[in-house]
Structures are given as C-alpha cells and as structure tokens.
Motif scaffolding. Sequence first.
Motif, PDB file in Angstrom:
ATOM      1  N   LYS A  24       9.532 -16.401  -5.608  1.00  0.00           N
ATOM      2  CA  LYS A  24      10.611 -15.922  -6.925  1.00  0.00           C
ATOM      3  C   LYS A  24      10.859 -14.315  -5.801  1.00  0.00           C
ATOM      4  CE  LYS A  24      10.380 -13.192 -10.615  1.00  0.00           C
ATOM      5  NZ  LYS A  24       9.888 -12.994 -11.964  1.00  0.00           N
ATOM      6  N   SER A  25      11.996 -13.484  -6.453  1.00  0.00           N
ATOM      7  CA  SER A  25      11.850 -12.250  -5.203  1.00  0.00           C
ATOM      8  C   SER A  25      12.646 -11.228  -6.089  1.00  0.00           C
ATOM      9  CB  SER A  25      13.259 -12.331  -4.238  1.00  0.00           C
ATOM     10  OG  SER A  25      13.803 -14.065  -3.431  1.00  0.00           O
ATOM     11  N   TYR A  26      12.074 -10.113  -5.906  1.00  0.00           N
ATOM     12  CA  TYR A  26      12.177  -8.865  -6.031  1.00  0.00           C
ATOM     13  C   TYR A  26      12.422  -7.881  -4.891  1.00  0.00           C
ATOM     14  CZ  TYR A  26       7.975 -10.813  -8.040  1.00  0.00           C
ATOM     15  OH  TYR A  26       7.165 -12.017  -8.899  1.00  0.00           O
ATOM     16  N   PRO A  27      13.353  -6.848  -5.749  1.00  0.00           N
ATOM     17  CA  PRO A  27      13.654  -5.587  -4.729  1.00  0.00           C
ATOM     18  C   PRO A  27      12.966  -5.436  -4.130  1.00  0.00           C
ATOM     19  CG  PRO A  27      14.479  -5.615  -6.878  1.00  0.00           C
ATOM     20  CD  PRO A  27      14.058  -7.236  -6.878  1.00  0.00           C
ATOM     21  N   VAL A  28      12.918  -3.811  -3.687  1.00  0.00           N
ATOM     22  CA  VAL A  28      11.621  -3.234  -3.104  1.00  0.00           C
ATOM     23  C   VAL A  28      12.349  -1.767  -2.188  1.00  0.00           C
ATOM     24  CG1 VAL A  28       9.377  -4.876  -3.176  1.00  0.00           C
ATOM     25  CG2 VAL A  28      10.949  -4.152  -1.168  1.00  0.00           C
ATOM     26  N   GLY A  29      11.537  -1.154  -2.391  1.00  0.00           N
ATOM     27  CA  GLY A  29      12.458   0.564  -1.562  1.00  0.00           C
ATOM     28  C   GLY A  29      10.947   0.326  -0.506  1.00  0.00           C
ATOM     29  N   VAL A  30      11.237   0.852   0.687  1.00  0.00           N
ATOM     30  CA  VAL A  30      10.240   0.722   1.796  1.00  0.00           C
ATOM     31  C   VAL A  30      10.574   2.131   2.607  1.00  0.00           C
ATOM     32  CG1 VAL A  30      10.371  -1.371   2.117  1.00  0.00           C
ATOM     33  CG2 VAL A  30      12.001  -0.122   3.534  1.00  0.00           C
ATOM     34  N   GLY A  31       9.670   2.388   3.339  1.00  0.00           N
ATOM     35  CA  GLY A  31       9.307   3.654   4.545  1.00  0.00           C
ATOM     36  C   GLY A  31      10.550   3.844   4.866  1.00  0.00           C
ATOM     37  N   LYS A  32      10.796   5.473   4.986  1.00  0.00           N
ATOM     38  CA  LYS A  32      11.546   6.642   5.554  1.00  0.00           C
ATOM     39  C   LYS A  32      11.552   6.423   6.954  1.00  0.00           C
ATOM     40  CE  LYS A  32       9.760  10.762   4.309  1.00  0.00           C
ATOM     41  NZ  LYS A  32      10.003  11.669   2.581  1.00  0.00           N
ATOM     42  N   MET A  33      13.126   7.194   8.214  1.00  0.00           N
ATOM     43  CA  MET A  33      12.712   6.673   9.023  1.00  0.00           C
ATOM     44  C   MET A  33      11.308   8.024   9.696  1.00  0.00           C
ATOM     45  SD  MET A  33      15.741   8.455  11.884  1.00  0.00           S
ATOM     46  CE  MET A  33      17.249   7.522  10.882  1.00  0.00           C
ATOM     47  N   LEU A  34      10.552   8.615   9.553  1.00  0.00           N
ATOM     48  CA  LEU A  34       9.847   8.952  10.088  1.00  0.00           C
ATOM     49  C   LEU A  34       8.302   8.544   9.627  1.00  0.00           C
ATOM     50  CD1 LEU A  34      11.234  12.541   9.660  1.00  0.00           C
ATOM     51  CD2 LEU A  34      10.814  11.454  11.257  1.00  0.00           C
ATOM     52  N   THR A  35       8.686   7.778   8.545  1.00  0.00           N
ATOM     53  CA  THR A  35       7.233   6.828   7.528  1.00  0.00           C
ATOM     54  C   THR A  35       8.072   5.814   7.845  1.00  0.00           C
ATOM     55  OG1 THR A  35       7.629   8.385   5.205  1.00  0.00           O
ATOM     56  CG2 THR A  35       5.982   9.656   7.179  1.00  0.00           C
ATOM     57  N   ARG A  36       7.906   5.449   8.821  1.00  0.00           N
ATOM     58  CA  ARG A  36       8.309   3.369   7.821  1.00  0.00           C
ATOM     59  C   ARG A  36       7.663   2.705   8.083  1.00  0.00           C
ATOM     60  NH1 ARG A  36      13.577   2.616  11.589  1.00  0.00           N
ATOM     61  NH2 ARG A  36      13.594   4.277  12.758  1.00  0.00           N
ATOM     62  N   THR A  37       7.644   1.310   6.910  1.00  0.00           N
ATOM     63  CA  THR A  37       7.180   0.508   6.562  1.00  0.00           C
ATOM     64  C   THR A  37       5.782  -0.453   7.582  1.00  0.00           C
ATOM     65  OG1 THR A  37       7.486   0.745   4.078  1.00  0.00           O
ATOM     66  CG2 THR A  37       6.838  -1.654   5.410  1.00  0.00           C
ATOM     67  N   PRO A  38       4.454   0.172   8.267  1.00  0.00           N
ATOM     68  CA  PRO A  38       4.771  -1.008   9.214  1.00  0.00           C
ATOM     69  C   PRO A  38       4.520  -2.316   9.178  1.00  0.00           C
ATOM     70  CG  PRO A  38       3.121  -0.681   8.180  1.00  0.00           C
ATOM     71  CD  PRO A  38       4.242  -0.149   7.866  1.00  0.00           C
ATOM     72  N   THR A  39       5.096  -3.060  10.200  1.00  0.00           N
ATOM     73  CA  THR A  39       5.509  -4.270  10.229  1.00  0.00           C
ATOM     74  C   THR A  39       3.861  -5.567  10.329  1.00  0.00           C
ATOM     75  OG1 THR A  39       6.128  -4.521  12.674  1.00  0.00           O
ATOM     76  CG2 THR A  39       8.072  -4.374  10.936  1.00  0.00           C
ATOM     77  N   GLY A  40       4.030  -6.384  10.409  1.00  0.00           N
ATOM     78  CA  GLY A  40       3.091  -6.837  11.126  1.00  0.00           C
ATOM     79  C   GLY A  40       2.200  -8.325   9.518  1.00  0.00           C
ATOM     80  N   ASP A  41       0.884  -8.226   9.776  1.00  0.00           N
ATOM     81  CA  ASP A  41       0.420  -9.457   9.010  1.00  0.00           C
ATOM     82  C   ASP A  41      -0.643  -8.791   8.172  1.00  0.00           C
ATOM     83  OD1 ASP A  41       1.859 -11.730   9.677  1.00  0.00           O
ATOM     84  OD2 ASP A  41       1.340 -11.474  11.479  1.00  0.00           O
ATOM     85  N   TYR A  42      -0.727  -8.725   6.711  1.00  0.00           N
ATOM     86  CA  TYR A  42      -1.917  -8.294   6.126  1.00  0.00           C
ATOM     87  C   TYR A  42      -2.272  -8.680   4.975  1.00  0.00           C
ATOM     88  CZ  TYR A  42       0.316  -4.403   8.706  1.00  0.00           C
ATOM     89  OH  TYR A  42       1.050  -3.581  10.172  1.00  0.00           O
ATOM     90  N   ARG A  43      -3.639  -8.635   4.495  1.00  0.00           N
ATOM     91  CA  ARG A  43      -3.578  -8.834   3.463  1.00  0.00           C
ATOM     92  C   ARG A  43      -4.042  -7.857   1.979  1.00  0.00           C
ATOM     93  NH1 ARG A  43      -5.042 -14.335   3.557  1.00  0.00           N
ATOM     94  NH2 ARG A  43      -5.690 -14.925   5.259  1.00  0.00           N
ATOM     95  N   ILE A  44      -4.269  -8.619   0.599  1.00  0.00           N
ATOM     96  CA  ILE A  44      -4.157  -7.484  -0.470  1.00  0.00           C
ATOM     97  C   ILE A  44      -5.549  -8.066  -0.096  1.00  0.00           C
ATOM     98  CG2 ILE A  44      -4.005  -7.485  -3.219  1.00  0.00           C
ATOM     99  CD1 ILE A  44      -1.337  -9.284  -2.452  1.00  0.00           C
ATOM    100  N   ILE A  45      -5.970  -6.236  -0.923  1.00  0.00           N
ATOM    101  CA  ILE A  45      -7.610  -6.108  -0.505  1.00  0.00           C
ATOM    102  C   ILE A  45      -7.867  -5.480  -1.757  1.00  0.00           C
ATOM    103  CG2 ILE A  45      -7.530  -6.082   1.797  1.00  0.00           C
ATOM    104  CD1 ILE A  45      -7.916  -2.778   1.373  1.00  0.00           C
ATOM    105  N   ASN A  46      -7.079  -5.410  -2.483  1.00  0.00           N
ATOM    106  CA  ASN A  46      -7.904  -4.392  -4.414  1.00  0.00           C
ATOM    107  C   ASN A  46      -6.303  -4.483  -5.154  1.00  0.00           C
ATOM    108  OD1 ASN A  46      -6.246  -1.569  -3.081  1.00  0.00           O
ATOM    109  ND2 ASN A  46      -8.429  -1.467  -1.609  1.00  0.00           N
ATOM    110  N   LYS A  47      -6.753  -4.035  -5.963  1.00  0.00           N
ATOM    111  CA  LYS A  47      -6.093  -3.540  -7.371  1.00  0.00           C
ATOM    112  C   LYS A  47      -6.334  -2.783  -8.266  1.00  0.00           C
ATOM    113  CE  LYS A  47      -4.307  -8.783  -7.390  1.00  0.00           C
ATOM    114  NZ  LYS A  47      -3.553 -10.020  -8.559  1.00  0.00           N
ATOM    115  N   GLN A  48      -5.428  -1.966  -8.089  1.00  0.00           N
ATOM    116  CA  GLN A  48      -5.852  -0.944  -9.054  1.00  0.00           C
ATOM    117  C   GLN A  48      -4.731  -0.345 -10.268  1.00  0.00           C
ATOM    118  OE1 GLN A  48      -7.305   2.541  -7.294  1.00  0.00           O
ATOM    119  NE2 GLN A  48      -7.316   4.122  -8.793  1.00  0.00           N
TER     120      GLN A  48
END
Length: 111
Positions: A24-48
């Motif tokens: 499945k694919s979903y549309p998203v909003g991401v970081g603006k120029m001054l606060t960019r979304t960081p690239t890299g590999d991460y994991r989901i660590i919690n849900k609230q």
Amino acid sequence: MAYRIIVDLSDHQLHLLDGSRVVKSYPVGVGKMLTRTPTGDYRIINKQFHPGGPFGVLWMGLSKPHYGIHGTNDPSSIGRNVSHGCIRMYNQDVLDLSRRVPIGTRVTIRP
C-alpha cells in the motif's frame, strides 16, 4: 510477514512493503526547508493514540528522537513540505498503517 516502510520525500509518498512488494502507498506531508525530514534508517519505537496538539489521532515515534509518523489536524498539509521534520498522514491512513505494522518495524526515509 515482515513489513517495512519506505518514505520517499521527493514524491510525498509512504510505501508499505512486504519483502520487495508494495502492499500500500499513502500520501504524506514532510519537513519544510528549515526543518527537513531526516533521511536514513530507523524503527518505530512506540505508538500513542490521541497524542493531542497537531498530531491527529495517532503518533508513531521513530528511533530518531523527536521524530515520528503521525496524523494531522490540517489535512491540507498532506503532499506538501510543511512539517517540522515529522511525516504527516491523513488520520484514517495513519490508523490503517498502525494496524498493519508492529513496534520495531523498519522505516527508511530517502530523498
């Protein structure tokens, strides 16, 4: 199934994969120029659920502190570079994604 998530910042899409197959694919909003979304590999660590503020109905925290995948109280921000670095989703989409992926799911964010 070992799901993983790939976020493509350039086309504002979050892809849920099972192996190499896009489920499945979903549309998203991401970081603006001054606060960019960081690239890299991460994991989901919690849900609230119902985290309050601008985070919509659900927050899924990433292993990079202060960053996450979350809903939004501003649906017009989806598809745009407007966040402080987090990945915004429509509330119904973040709930759907959360039902599919457990804590520990790999998240790759790429330009």
